[in-house]
Design an enzyme around this catalytic site. Structure first.
Site, PDB file in Angstrom:
ATOM      1  N   ASP A 106       0.875  -1.165   0.000  1.00  0.00           N
ATOM      2  CA  ASP A 106       0.000   0.000   0.000  1.00  0.00           C
ATOM      3  C   ASP A 106       0.926   1.233   0.000  1.00  0.00           C
ATOM      4  OD1 ASP A 106      -2.799   0.967   0.441  1.00  0.00           O
ATOM      5  OD2 ASP A 106      -2.023   1.624   2.360  1.00  0.00           O
ATOM      6  N   LYS A 134      -0.907  -1.852  -4.756  1.00  0.00           N
ATOM      7  CA  LYS A 134      -1.735  -0.668  -5.027  1.00  0.00           C
ATOM      8  C   LYS A 134      -0.778   0.493  -5.292  1.00  0.00           C
ATOM      9  CE  LYS A 134      -5.266  -1.583  -1.492  1.00  0.00           C
ATOM     10  NZ  LYS A 134      -5.867  -1.000  -0.276  1.00  0.00           N
ATOM     11  N   PHE A 155     -10.226  -1.214  -0.692  1.00  0.00           N
ATOM     12  CA  PHE A 155      -9.828  -2.067   0.422  1.00  0.00           C
ATOM     13  C   PHE A 155     -10.316  -3.483   0.157  1.00  0.00           C
ATOM     14  CE2 PHE A 155      -9.459  -3.920   4.571  1.00  0.00           C
ATOM     15  CZ  PHE A 155      -8.229  -3.421   4.962  1.00  0.00           C
TER      16      PHE A 155
HETATM   17  P1  IMP Z   1       2.053  -0.570   3.700  1.00  0.00           P
HETATM   18  O1  IMP Z   1       3.126  -0.599   4.749  1.00  0.00           O
HETATM   19  O2  IMP Z   1       1.266   0.712   3.763  1.00  0.00           O
HETATM   20  O3  IMP Z   1       2.556  -0.875   2.326  1.00  0.00           O
HETATM   21  O4  IMP Z   1       0.963  -1.592   4.140  1.00  0.00           O
HETATM   22  C1  IMP Z   1       1.014  -2.923   3.880  1.00  0.00           C
HETATM   23  C2  IMP Z   1       0.053  -3.612   4.827  1.00  0.00           C
HETATM   24  O5  IMP Z   1      -1.180  -2.889   4.939  1.00  0.00           O
HETATM   25  C3  IMP Z   1      -0.326  -4.980   4.317  1.00  0.00           C
HETATM   26  O6  IMP Z   1       0.532  -5.971   4.823  1.00  0.00           O
HETATM   27  C4  IMP Z   1      -1.722  -5.138   4.866  1.00  0.00           C
HETATM   28  O7  IMP Z   1      -1.671  -5.665   6.174  1.00  0.00           O
HETATM   29  C5  IMP Z   1      -2.275  -3.764   4.968  1.00  0.00           C
HETATM   30  N1  IMP Z   1      -3.177  -3.461   3.847  1.00  0.00           N
HETATM   31  C6  IMP Z   1      -3.011  -2.513   2.908  1.00  0.00           C
HETATM   32  N2  IMP Z   1      -4.019  -2.505   2.030  1.00  0.00           N
HETATM   33  C7  IMP Z   1      -4.861  -3.480   2.434  1.00  0.00           C
HETATM   34  C8  IMP Z   1      -6.127  -3.958   1.911  1.00  0.00           C
HETATM   35  O8  IMP Z   1      -6.683  -3.499   0.906  1.00  0.00           O
HETATM   36  N3  IMP Z   1      -6.682  -4.994   2.611  1.00  0.00           N
HETATM   37  C9  IMP Z   1      -6.117  -5.546   3.709  1.00  0.00           C
HETATM   38  N4  IMP Z   1      -4.946  -5.128   4.217  1.00  0.00           N
HETATM   39  C10 IMP Z   1      -4.334  -4.092   3.592  1.00  0.00           C
END
Ligand code: IMP
Ligand code: MG
Length: 186
Positions: A106, A134, A155
């Site tokens: 994300d 994403k 999401f």
């Molecule tokens: P980042 O550190 O912002 O890249 O977040 C990654 C983490 O956010 C993933 O391991 C998920 O646990 C959570 N995450 C991000 N988007 C989603 C989603 O659409 N559904 C469920 N979990 C998500």
């Protein structure tokens, strides 16, 4: 019924299977012939299902290890404060090629932090494999080495991914209805 909380299926079981097969082939191609230890590092809990399926399809020898991180922040976005809840403890880190297995990227904070962390611990190499990406949500500049599918800014849950610990056991990836998490349009 849990399915009533799903607005629509984004990725079917068949598409997931084909995607994981393709990733396994890419990994086999890149790590073939290596005499070093390849460690698939499952990032708990979201990557459990993906890692389980991927490890069955990868042909090169692998070891499995796990880490668990939490990023403070409730709901559907992470805060950026990454906390290691379960660490990878092994005496042979400098002999290991780590392939971090993540469910979804994300902001990119989790993976960029983990890559730096494992390198700092002396890993021989660190690469990343994410089932879902994403790209439009990126906050830190980070490009994973292996990407299953790029998805829009929705999401999603299922195939290991949760909202408030629910929906992980769904066999497909679905878009959660915004009213379930109080998001827009709720
Ligand atoms: P980042 O550190 O912002 O890249 O977040 C990654 C983490 O956010 C993933 O391991 C998920 O646990 C959570 N995450 C991000 N988007 C989603 C989603 O659409 N559904 C469920 N979990 C998500
Ligand atoms: Mg997660």
């Amino acid at each position: 019924m849990i399915n009533n909380d799903i607005a629509n299926i984004l990725i079917t079981e068949q598409e997931l299977d084909a995607t994981v097969s393709r990733l396994a082939k890419e990994i086999d191609r890149d790590y073939a012939g290596s005499d070093k230890k390849l460690v698939l590092l499952c990032i708990l809990k979201g990557s459990i299902v993906f890692t389980g399926d991927l490890m069955k399809k990868v042909g090169v020898p692998v070891e499995i290890d796990c880490m668990r991180v939490s990023s403070y922040g409730a709901g559907t976005s992470s805060s950026g404060n990454i906390n290691i809840v379960l660490d990878v403890i092994r005496p042979d880190i400098s002999e290991c090629d780590f392939l971090i297995i993540e469910d979804i990227i994300d902001s990119g904070r989790t993976l960029s932090y983990l890559v730096g962390y494992l390198k700092h611990k002396g890993a021989r190499s660190v690469k990343t494999c994410t089932l879902l990406d994403k790209p439009s949500r990126r906050v830190v500049d980070f490009t994973p080495d292996y990407v299953g599918l790029e998805i829009p800014d929705e999401f999603v849950v299922g195939y290991g991914l949760d909202y408030a610990e629910k929906y992980r056991a769904l066999p497909y990836v679905g878009i959660l209805k915004p009213e379930v998490y109080g998001g827009e349009d709720a």
